[in-house]
Design a protein around this motif. Structure first.
Motif, PDB file in Angstrom:
ATOM      1  N   ARG A   1      14.821  34.716  -6.083  1.00 29.52           N
ATOM      2  CA  ARG A   1      13.641  35.573  -6.080  1.00 29.52           C
ATOM      3  C   ARG A   1      12.402  34.739  -5.779  1.00 29.52           C
ATOM      4  NH1 ARG A   1      16.778  37.490 -10.304  1.00 29.52           N
ATOM      5  NH2 ARG A   1      17.353  39.684 -10.187  1.00 29.52           N
ATOM      6  N   GLY A   2      11.345  35.434  -5.403  1.00 34.38           N
ATOM      7  CA  GLY A   2      10.093  34.751  -5.108  1.00 34.38           C
ATOM      8  C   GLY A   2       9.634  35.052  -3.698  1.00 34.38           C
ATOM      9  N   ASN A   3       8.356  34.791  -3.440  1.00 41.53           N
ATOM     10  CA  ASN A   3       7.791  35.149  -2.149  1.00 41.53           C
ATOM     11  C   ASN A   3       8.053  34.112  -1.067  1.00 41.53           C
ATOM     12  OD1 ASN A   3       6.156  33.174  -3.199  1.00 41.53           O
ATOM     13  ND2 ASN A   3       4.343  34.481  -3.404  1.00 41.53           N
ATOM     14  N   THR A   4       8.837  33.070  -1.357  1.00 47.75           N
ATOM     15  CA  THR A   4       9.189  32.090  -0.324  1.00 47.75           C
ATOM     16  C   THR A   4      10.691  32.011  -0.084  1.00 47.75           C
ATOM     17  OG1 THR A   4       9.286  30.284  -1.937  1.00 47.75           O
ATOM     18  CG2 THR A   4       7.162  30.680  -0.848  1.00 47.75           C
ATOM     19  N   VAL A   5      11.484  32.829  -0.770  1.00 45.64           N
ATOM     20  CA  VAL A   5      12.940  32.730  -0.648  1.00 45.64           C
ATOM     21  C   VAL A   5      13.402  33.053   0.765  1.00 45.64           C
ATOM     22  CG1 VAL A   5      15.112  33.806  -1.356  1.00 45.64           C
ATOM     23  CG2 VAL A   5      13.457  33.102  -3.078  1.00 45.64           C
ATOM     24  N   SER A   6      12.855  34.114   1.372  1.00 46.36           N
ATOM     25  CA  SER A   6      13.284  34.481   2.724  1.00 46.36           C
ATOM     26  C   SER A   6      12.950  33.383   3.722  1.00 46.36           C
ATOM     27  CB  SER A   6      12.627  35.802   3.146  1.00 46.36           C
ATOM     28  OG  SER A   6      13.108  36.875   2.367  1.00 46.36           O
TER      29      SER A   6
ATOM     30  N   PRO B   1      18.152  39.742   2.959  1.00 44.22           N
ATOM     31  CA  PRO B   1      18.165  40.613   4.147  1.00 44.22           C
ATOM     32  C   PRO B   1      17.216  40.157   5.246  1.00 44.22           C
ATOM     33  CG  PRO B   1      18.144  41.934   2.149  1.00 44.22           C
ATOM     34  CD  PRO B   1      17.955  40.522   1.722  1.00 44.22           C
ATOM     35  N   ALA B   2      15.973  39.825   4.887  1.00 38.49           N
ATOM     36  CA  ALA B   2      15.002  39.424   5.913  1.00 38.49           C
ATOM     37  C   ALA B   2      15.426  38.129   6.595  1.00 38.49           C
ATOM     38  CB  ALA B   2      13.614  39.271   5.291  1.00 38.49           C
ATOM     39  N   ALA B   3      15.918  37.156   5.837  1.00 34.35           N
ATOM     40  CA  ALA B   3      16.377  35.896   6.430  1.00 34.35           C
ATOM     41  C   ALA B   3      17.591  36.132   7.324  1.00 34.35           C
ATOM     42  CB  ALA B   3      16.705  34.890   5.326  1.00 34.35           C
ATOM     43  N   SER B   4      18.496  36.994   6.894  1.00 29.60           N
ATOM     44  CA  SER B   4      19.698  37.285   7.683  1.00 29.60           C
ATOM     45  C   SER B   4      19.337  37.942   9.008  1.00 29.60           C
ATOM     46  CB  SER B   4      20.628  38.211   6.886  1.00 29.60           C
ATOM     47  OG  SER B   4      20.980  37.645   5.647  1.00 29.60           O
TER      48      SER B   4
ATOM     49  N   GLN C   1      15.401  30.430   3.137  1.00 28.31           N
ATOM     50  CA  GLN C   1      16.741  30.711   3.646  1.00 28.31           C
ATOM     51  C   GLN C   1      16.773  30.766   5.172  1.00 28.31           C
ATOM     52  OE1 GLN C   1      18.542  34.077   1.719  1.00 28.31           O
ATOM     53  NE2 GLN C   1      18.301  33.217  -0.326  1.00 28.31           N
ATOM     54  N   LEU C   2      15.709  31.291   5.791  1.00 24.38           N
ATOM     55  CA  LEU C   2      15.657  31.291   7.252  1.00 24.38           C
ATOM     56  C   LEU C   2      15.672  29.865   7.786  1.00 24.38           C
ATOM     57  CD1 LEU C   2      15.313  32.681   9.984  1.00 24.38           C
ATOM     58  CD2 LEU C   2      12.837  32.660   9.596  1.00 24.38           C
ATOM     59  N   GLY C   3      14.900  28.966   7.161  1.00 26.49           N
ATOM     60  CA  GLY C   3      14.914  27.579   7.592  1.00 26.49           C
ATOM     61  C   GLY C   3      16.283  26.939   7.471  1.00 26.49           C
ATOM     62  N   LEU C   4      16.983  27.223   6.382  1.00 27.95           N
ATOM     63  CA  LEU C   4      18.328  26.675   6.204  1.00 27.95           C
ATOM     64  C   LEU C   4      19.295  27.206   7.260  1.00 27.95           C
ATOM     65  CD1 LEU C   4      18.560  26.919   2.317  1.00 27.95           C
ATOM     66  CD2 LEU C   4      18.754  24.810   3.644  1.00 27.95           C
ATOM     67  N   LEU C   5      19.229  28.496   7.543  1.00 24.85           N
ATOM     68  CA  LEU C   5      20.130  29.088   8.529  1.00 24.85           C
ATOM     69  C   LEU C   5      19.845  28.566   9.935  1.00 24.85           C
ATOM     70  CD1 LEU C   5      20.189  32.764   7.200  1.00 24.85           C
ATOM     71  CD2 LEU C   5      22.058  31.106   7.092  1.00 24.85           C
ATOM     72  N   LEU C   6      18.566  28.400  10.271  1.00 29.59           N
ATOM     73  CA  LEU C   6      18.232  27.886  11.603  1.00 29.59           C
ATOM     74  C   LEU C   6      18.634  26.418  11.744  1.00 29.59           C
ATOM     75  CD1 LEU C   6      14.746  29.524  12.331  1.00 29.59           C
ATOM     76  CD2 LEU C   6      17.024  30.260  13.071  1.00 29.59           C
ATOM     77  N   LYS C   7      18.465  25.621  10.679  1.00 30.77           N
ATOM     78  CA  LYS C   7      18.917  24.235  10.731  1.00 30.77           C
ATOM     79  C   LYS C   7      20.434  24.173  10.899  1.00 30.77           C
ATOM     80  CE  LYS C   7      17.088  20.998   8.219  1.00 30.77           C
ATOM     81  NZ  LYS C   7      16.576  20.190   7.079  1.00 30.77           N
TER      82      LYS C   7
ATOM     83  N   PHE D   1      16.163  22.076   2.706  1.00 34.89           N
ATOM     84  CA  PHE D   1      15.012  22.424   3.539  1.00 34.89           C
ATOM     85  C   PHE D   1      13.778  22.160   2.697  1.00 34.89           C
ATOM     86  CE2 PHE D   1      12.371  25.773   5.832  1.00 34.89           C
ATOM     87  CZ  PHE D   1      12.134  24.935   6.918  1.00 34.89           C
ATOM     88  N   ARG D   2      13.079  21.056   3.007  1.00 35.18           N
ATOM     89  CA  ARG D   2      12.007  20.581   2.147  1.00 35.18           C
ATOM     90  C   ARG D   2      10.727  21.395   2.314  1.00 35.18           C
ATOM     91  NH1 ARG D   2      13.247  15.947   5.168  1.00 35.18           N
ATOM     92  NH2 ARG D   2      15.058  14.824   4.365  1.00 35.18           N
ATOM     93  N   PRO D   3       9.894  21.474   1.276  1.00 34.81           N
ATOM     94  CA  PRO D   3       8.632  22.220   1.383  1.00 34.81           C
ATOM     95  C   PRO D   3       7.671  21.657   2.416  1.00 34.81           C
ATOM     96  CG  PRO D   3       9.213  21.857  -0.922  1.00 34.81           C
ATOM     97  CD  PRO D   3      10.164  21.040  -0.114  1.00 34.81           C
TER      98      PRO D   3
END
Length: 335
Positions: free
Chosen positions: A247-252, A193-196, A255-261, A277-279
């Protein structure tokens, strides 16, 4: 039926509103350390967050939380607020209870902490409060930290409820307008949801073209009539993969990085053979429609396209293995 409580055998403490200066706060904390009346370890990060609220004007001096002092004059409750007074260098008004017995600390802080979503409800946000509060945090990190550090480090940044409310009211007040698009992305792409919501907001805010944004999201959500070279088709395959991180505190952030790319490649007629999307990457800036900037990213890998196994370099962990290694990808930038 609840019976009447028995009369208290100990008189309740008198509450007095007092102005606590930084010097007075330092004296109380010194007594606390000297006598060991508060076994809780002081969290300096939390104290700094409270100090930010005090400096920004978000702190309310009429907060009814009591500053509780024992017979030694030490703080058995409120040491983080006292430390924040010292850090902010500003006197603050507190309700103070003195000469409390130490055993009263056993029933302090038993209430459930209020969330940022609850705080947003107090300023008129009626629905999707949890999603909006998470998105406000993500957008603030994007705007404030995106150019400074790689996105995995965002998980160490914590904002107070007062800061989330202030960011929402001052910068992202129109965020609820994009809730329908967030719901459509969740259903069609299976993104968080947050990434979307953050992607929908940023593309419309920074993309420079509402019509292009509408076309982009329509194809991304439905997946209809997409060519296999279309970045939207590629990123949909990533989100539909059951092995993707959920799950996890970096998933959003991931996913935001993937969507913006995906948006950047699509608006620039770029090609993407596999979503990654690399760390060690910085969060992408949104490319404006019609911009002279054009870039193409092409992935080359020796494994089969549908393979979920990726080789680990010596410095990569198993969790990072979900993102392809930098050595297996090349990027070309065209101006």
């Amino acid at each position: 039926m609840i019976e009447d409580a028995a009369p208290a055998t100990v008189a309740l403490p008198d509450l007095v509103r007092e102005v606590v200066t930084p010097a007075a706060a330092a004296e109380i904390l010194e007594k606390t350390r000297l006598h060991g009346c508060n076994p809780r370890k002081l969290d300096s990060s939390h104290a700094r967050r409270l100090a930010r609220d005090m400096c920004s004007g978000s702190w309310d001096d009429y907060n009814p939380d009591v500053l509780s002092l024992c017979g030694h004059g030490a703080a058995i409750q409120g040491q983080h607020r006292l430390e924040a007074v010292i850090i902010s260098k500003t006197p603050r008004s507190f309700l103070v209870a003195r000469d409390l017995p130490h055993q009263t600390a056993t029933t302090m802080d038993c209430g459930k902490a209020r969330s940022a979503a609850t705080a947003l409800s107090l300023v008129g946000v009626e629905r999707h409060r949890k999603d909006i509060s998470s998105t406000v945090r993500l957008l603030r990190l994007y705007d404030a930290e995106g150019k400074k550090v790689a996105w995995p480090a965002w998980r160490s940044v914590v904002y107070t409820n007062a800061e989330i409310v202030r960011f929402f009211q001052s910068e992202y007040l129109d965020l609820p307008d994009f809730l329908p698009l967030m719901t459509a992305l969740k259903s069609g792409v299976y993104s968080a949801p947050a990434a979307s919501l953050a992607c929908a907001y940023l593309v419309h805010r920074d993309g420079g073209s509402t019509s292009h944004a509408d076309d982009f999201f329509q194809g991304l959500i439905s997946g209809a009539h997409l060519d296999t070279a279309d970045p939207r088709w590629v990123v949909r395959r990533y989100f539909q993969n059951p092995a993707r991180p959920r799950r996890g505190n970096t998933v959003s952030s991931l996913q935001l990085g993937l969507l913006l790319k995906t948006w950047n490649l699509w608006i620039s007629d770029g090609v993407w053979e596999m979503a990654y999307f690399r760390p060690n990457e910085r969060m992408p800036e949104v490319v404006r429609a019609g911009s002279v900037r054009r870039f193409t990213e092409v992935q080359h890998e020796s494994a089969a396209p549908d393979s979920n196994k990726m080789p680990l370099s010596p410095r990569r962990t198993a969790r990072q293995a979900r993102v392809p290694d930098q050595n297996t990808n090349t990027a070309q930038v065209r101006s």
